[in-house]
Design a protein around this motif. Structure first.
Motif, PDB file in Angstrom:
ATOM      1  N   SER A  83       0.814  -1.206   0.000  1.00  0.00           N
ATOM      2  CA  SER A  83       0.000   0.000   0.000  1.00  0.00           C
ATOM      3  C   SER A  83       0.848   1.257   0.000  1.00  0.00           C
ATOM      4  O   SER A  83       2.029   1.234   0.338  1.00  0.00           O
TER       5      SER A  83
ATOM      6  N   ARG B  30      -4.564   0.365  -1.282  1.00  0.00           N
ATOM      7  CA  ARG B  30      -4.081  -0.945  -0.860  1.00  0.00           C
ATOM      8  C   ARG B  30      -4.366  -1.974  -1.956  1.00  0.00           C
ATOM      9  O   ARG B  30      -5.494  -2.047  -2.485  1.00  0.00           O
TER      10      ARG B  30
ATOM     11  N   PRO C  94     -15.046  -5.118   3.099  1.00  0.00           N
ATOM     12  CA  PRO C  94     -15.650  -4.094   3.960  1.00  0.00           C
ATOM     13  C   PRO C  94     -16.816  -4.643   4.784  1.00  0.00           C
ATOM     14  O   PRO C  94     -16.950  -4.317   5.963  1.00  0.00           O
TER      15      PRO C  94
ATOM     16  N   SER D  19      -8.181  -1.437  -3.012  1.00  0.00           N
ATOM     17  CA  SER D  19      -8.968  -0.748  -1.992  1.00  0.00           C
ATOM     18  C   SER D  19      -8.489   0.682  -1.797  1.00  0.00           C
ATOM     19  O   SER D  19      -7.296   0.977  -1.933  1.00  0.00           O
ATOM     20  N   TYR D  20      -9.432   1.533  -1.458  1.00  0.00           N
ATOM     21  CA  TYR D  20      -9.106   2.892  -1.050  1.00  0.00           C
ATOM     22  C   TYR D  20      -9.722   3.120   0.324  1.00  0.00           C
ATOM     23  O   TYR D  20     -10.920   2.869   0.538  1.00  0.00           O
ATOM     24  N   LEU D  21      -8.907   3.554   1.268  1.00  0.00           N
ATOM     25  CA  LEU D  21      -9.354   3.838   2.622  1.00  0.00           C
ATOM     26  C   LEU D  21      -9.253   5.332   2.898  1.00  0.00           C
ATOM     27  O   LEU D  21      -8.230   5.964   2.599  1.00  0.00           O
TER      28      LEU D  21
ATOM     29  N   TYR E 188     -14.848   7.252   8.990  1.00  0.00           N
ATOM     30  CA  TYR E 188     -13.928   6.326   8.335  1.00  0.00           C
ATOM     31  C   TYR E 188     -14.674   5.589   7.234  1.00  0.00           C
ATOM     32  O   TYR E 188     -15.921   5.518   7.231  1.00  0.00           O
TER      33      TYR E 188
ATOM     34  N   GLN F 155     -14.161   2.757   3.467  1.00  0.00           N
ATOM     35  CA  GLN F 155     -13.351   1.958   2.554  1.00  0.00           C
ATOM     36  C   GLN F 155     -14.200   1.513   1.368  1.00  0.00           C
ATOM     37  O   GLN F 155     -15.381   1.184   1.510  1.00  0.00           O
TER      38      GLN F 155
ATOM     39  N   THR G 212     -13.737  -1.221  -1.999  1.00  0.00           N
ATOM     40  CA  THR G 212     -12.876  -2.288  -2.503  1.00  0.00           C
ATOM     41  C   THR G 212     -13.470  -2.901  -3.764  1.00  0.00           C
ATOM     42  O   THR G 212     -14.686  -3.132  -3.847  1.00  0.00           O
TER      43      THR G 212
END
Length: 342
Positions: A97, A106, A113, A159-161, A169, A171, A173
């Motif tokens: 990542s 990532r 998720p 994935s993007y967080l 928060y 995420q 994916t």
């Protein structure tokens, strides 16, 4: 002599700079319990893996790239403490990542998720006698899917967080199906958004898994919503989940509590599995347990669970030792185990 001293000094400086900019950590969990499970038609006793936390071995590291950027990797595989296992691979997580003020991108195999909500908002998580068992509610081997109608993990994922945004928060994916002749079969997509601030934590997740065949795909859709609130003396939590696809639908309702008691934690949960497309295919499970902290890294724990199946249901307990009961048979199980983090 001076040149030698200068060379050694330069090497020491370089090594120190390298140590400050990157690090690698070895970590893991060893967890095993003595368990007994009985049903109407059979019973089994022995050692069970992961009664409190899944046993694992892993390596992770982060390197400072400068300008607020970091690169990282995470390699983690499951272990069988009872017999050592027959092989080892990084099946739990294998990712690389890039992180920064923008968040994290990532690549690789990781938890979906949706599954992260199932673990977070259940008193026993997804291990041992009281495990939520909230994934693959429709099928663990649905045709065309990579690992079931709603798997724990996704391979070939991007994935993007979100970065830290107050208490928000999230995420998203996407997992490539990598099927020849099809751009969507066996692919997965998942989204999770939550808010955690002080004692409150609440999150919702949604996902789609493509199954079926290249000529006729089937969308297995899942949704869940969880919440918990830490009052100090007790933390109640609630989880609602649903899976739909291929003319099937199974819903899950779970209510649980965690409470600090003495040098440990009391846990209890009630879960209801409702098949909305088939009569007499529901199940209920109640579990209660206690974890005694011997130290910050070591816990002695015990749990008891009862799962009642309707006439057409054959769900089993979450313990790795649990047999699949005959249709309509219920199960009772207990375990006493030890978990050590390192």
């Amino acid at each position: 002599m001076k040149r030698t001293l200068l060379a050694l000094a330069a090497l020491a400086t370089a090594a120190g700079a390298s140590a400050q900019s990157s690090n690698v950590t070895l970590f893991g969990v060893a967890d095993v319990s003595v368990a007994h499970i009985s049903t109407t038609d059979k019973s089994v006793s022995g050692l069970a893996n992961g009664g409190n936390s899944s046993s694992r071995l892993g390596f992770r590291g982060v390197e400072d790239l400068g300008n607020g950027l970091k690169a990282g990797f995470w390699l983690e595989g499951g272990l069988n403490v009872d017999d050592g296992g027959s092989g080892f691979k990084f099946d739990r997580r294998s990712t690389v990542s890039v992180m920064g003020n923008f968040g994290e991108v990532r690549l690789g195999r990781d938890k979906t998720p949706s599954y992260q909500n199932l673990e977070t908002f259940h008193a026993f998580g997804d291990t041992g006698m009281g495990a939520v068992n909230g994934h693959n509610l429709i099928s663990g081997s649905a045709t065309g899917t990579p690992e079931g109608s709603n798997p724990k993990r996704v391979s070939n994922g991007v994935s993007y967080l979100l970065p830290k945004l107050g208490g928000v928060y999230g995420q998203v994916t996407y997992g490539f199906g990598e099927q020849a002749g099809s751009t969507s079969l066996s692919s997965t997509i998942g989204l999770r958004v939550g808010y955690a601030n002080g004692p409150l934590n609440v999150a919702a997740a949604y996902g789609v898994v493509k199954g079926g065949t290249a000529a006729s795909t089937v969308d297995y859709k899942n949704f869940n919503l969880g919440a918990s609130y830490d009052f100090g003396v007790v933390t109640p939590m609630v989880l609602i989940a649903s899976e739909r696809g291929n003319d099937k639908r199974v819903d899950l309702y779970s209510f649980g509590v965690k409470a600090p008691v003495g040098p440990g934690e009391l846990r209890a949960a009630f879960s209801l599995y409702k098949d909305k497309k088939m009569d007499n295919n529901d199940s209920k499970r109640f579990a209660i347990g206690y974890g005694y902290q011997l130290s910050k890294r070591t816990e002695l724990y015990a749990a008891v669970a009862r799962l009642s199946n309707d006439d057409k249901a054959a769900r089993k307990l979450g313990s790795s030792l649990s047999p699949t009961p005959g249709v309509g048979n219920s199960l009772t199980g207990y375990e006493i185990g030890l978990r050590h983090n390192f």
